[in-house]
Scaffold this active site. Sequence first.
Site, PDB file in Angstrom:
ATOM      1  N   HIS A 123      52.303  -5.063  20.045  1.00  0.00           N
ATOM      2  CA  HIS A 123      51.977  -5.805  21.271  1.00  0.00           C
ATOM      3  C   HIS A 123      53.053  -6.891  21.426  1.00  0.00           C
ATOM      4  O   HIS A 123      53.614  -7.367  20.434  1.00  0.00           O
ATOM      5  CB  HIS A 123      50.599  -6.443  21.049  1.00  0.00           C
ATOM      6  CG  HIS A 123      50.035  -7.178  22.214  1.00  0.00           C
ATOM      7  ND1 HIS A 123      50.418  -8.462  22.539  1.00  0.00           N
ATOM      8  CD2 HIS A 123      49.090  -6.823  23.123  1.00  0.00           C
ATOM      9  CE1 HIS A 123      49.731  -8.865  23.598  1.00  0.00           C
ATOM     10  NE2 HIS A 123      48.922  -7.895  23.975  1.00  0.00           N
ATOM     11  N   ASP A 200      48.852  -8.283  12.316  1.00  0.00           N
ATOM     12  CA  ASP A 200      48.206  -8.571  13.596  1.00  0.00           C
ATOM     13  C   ASP A 200      46.917  -7.758  13.630  1.00  0.00           C
ATOM     14  O   ASP A 200      46.942  -6.532  13.810  1.00  0.00           O
ATOM     15  CB  ASP A 200      49.157  -8.174  14.738  1.00  0.00           C
ATOM     16  CG  ASP A 200      48.489  -8.256  16.107  1.00  0.00           C
ATOM     17  OD1 ASP A 200      47.272  -8.494  16.158  1.00  0.00           O
ATOM     18  OD2 ASP A 200      49.198  -8.061  17.112  1.00  0.00           O
ATOM     19  N   GLN A 203      43.310  -5.775  17.024  1.00  0.00           N
ATOM     20  CA  GLN A 203      42.575  -4.538  17.369  1.00  0.00           C
ATOM     21  C   GLN A 203      41.851  -3.926  16.177  1.00  0.00           C
ATOM     22  O   GLN A 203      41.273  -2.855  16.305  1.00  0.00           O
ATOM     23  CB  GLN A 203      43.541  -3.506  17.974  1.00  0.00           C
ATOM     24  CG  GLN A 203      44.176  -3.924  19.277  1.00  0.00           C
ATOM     25  CD  GLN A 203      43.182  -4.018  20.445  1.00  0.00           C
ATOM     26  OE1 GLN A 203      42.034  -3.587  20.357  1.00  0.00           O
ATOM     27  NE2 GLN A 203      43.640  -4.602  21.544  1.00  0.00           N
ATOM     28  N   LYS A 226      37.874 -10.342  21.047  1.00  0.00           N
ATOM     29  CA  LYS A 226      37.878  -8.888  20.838  1.00  0.00           C
ATOM     30  C   LYS A 226      36.784  -8.477  19.846  1.00  0.00           C
ATOM     31  O   LYS A 226      36.508  -7.306  19.681  1.00  0.00           O
ATOM     32  CB  LYS A 226      39.241  -8.433  20.322  1.00  0.00           C
ATOM     33  CG  LYS A 226      40.358  -8.732  21.319  1.00  0.00           C
ATOM     34  CD  LYS A 226      41.447  -7.712  21.272  1.00  0.00           C
ATOM     35  CE  LYS A 226      42.737  -8.229  21.843  1.00  0.00           C
ATOM     36  NZ  LYS A 226      42.801  -8.095  23.296  1.00  0.00           N
ATOM     37  N   CYS A 364      50.981  -4.656  27.762  1.00  0.00           N
ATOM     38  CA  CYS A 364      51.659  -5.665  26.921  1.00  0.00           C
ATOM     39  C   CYS A 364      52.392  -4.982  25.764  1.00  0.00           C
ATOM     40  O   CYS A 364      52.416  -5.517  24.638  1.00  0.00           O
ATOM     41  CB  CYS A 364      50.694  -6.703  26.382  1.00  0.00           C
ATOM     42  SG  CYS A 364      49.907  -7.672  27.660  1.00  0.00           S
TER      43      CYS A 364
END
Length: 405
Positions: A123, A200, A203, A226, A364
């Site tokens: 991303h 990261d 997700q 999220k 993104c």
Amino acid sequence: MGFNFQDIRKDFPILDQRVNKHPWVYFDNAATAQRPKVVLEKIREFSVITNANIHRGTHDHAIRTTEAYENARDIVKEFLHAEAREEIIFTHGTTESINLVARSFCEKFLTTGDEIIVTEMEHHANIVPWQMACERHQATLKVLPFSDKGELRMELLETLITKRTKIIAVAHVSNTLGTVNPIEEIIQIAHSHNIPVLIDGAQSVPHASIDVQKLDCDFYAFSGHKIYGPTGIGILYGKRSLLEVMPPFLGGGEMIDQVTFKKTTYNELPHKFEAGTPHYVGAIALGSAIQYVQNIGLDKIAAYEHQLLNYATNQMKALGDLQIFGESPAKTGVICFKLDQIHPFDLGTLLDQLGIAVRTGRLCADPVMDHYQVTAMTRASFAFYNSEEEIDLFIKALQRIRSMF
Ligand code: C6P
């Protein structure tokens, strides 16, 4: 399924509405997830019943709010299986967490000629902060590519690593391909060269339980919204040994020890990295969101979402002339696709007319678009409050739209 679906739906009253006269099907969960009643109630409680700035007052409300905020830190610490609560920093989200590391870690450790490795499927939030750091320090950004199937080309990782590699930053799960990356292997390879790794986790945290100690990652970033929590709140986990030697990111209240015009000394961890009044209501509500998913069980959530992913993938493939981007067997409930020659913006608008919310555009992740040489994609992403019936509605809608072209 392992949990009572009807009870779950009752926790998310927002889902029970119609859009354009159709039952609303929310398949944009990778962009932001809906919040259960317990989280909304917590936000209300710390707005209507209790409110005062934290770490500043000695009065009743200040004490209650401060305790709830620090309790939320403990919840996150347990959730990530971190060693110490000092390793949990509240930020505004994944983007700020990564920027914090890219600014502060690089100020301490990056010098001219050094290198940083990211992957092609990141991303923008895990690309641009590193590019900016490279510009500041005359360093080079290197990129680990992925295959057309949507899997990292791990055989190339060692060839990218040099003595000048200072950090590797990689998504646990791709927001476009849904691929669950082999971060254990990446961390192990990186550490064999004494290179720290930032994960990261934007997700991944809603779909898998995370143990930062087992993973041995150096930094782990995620966003509250999220994982069924509020927007504007996020987490940076960092190993204490690194956070201790990194300079503060932002200056202001709370992050200081003593201020004089001659010299300022800084607060201890974690406060050193929490300048200004934080989004304490968000932090407290994030604690509730985490407890909510823990009560259901992340393993059960992951298994059910995988069932939804397989169900949707099979039906979509059966439509023919539909291209799915990202076909790794290790995948979460994210499906990026292209239907015939229909532009994703048209498709997204028409799906919305039929009550179905998906995300369209470049997501993104420009390098992913470039990889497949497309200008945009359509993305359906699932959460545990979605159902196979909703996928049936989605498939019917795709068929109907196709017949219009
Ligand atoms: N992806 C999506 O629709 P923030 O905006 O800071 O909460 O999260 C940024 C971010 C970082 N990494 C990954 C892998 C992400 O997916 C995201 C957010 C959303 O895909 C909004 S762009």
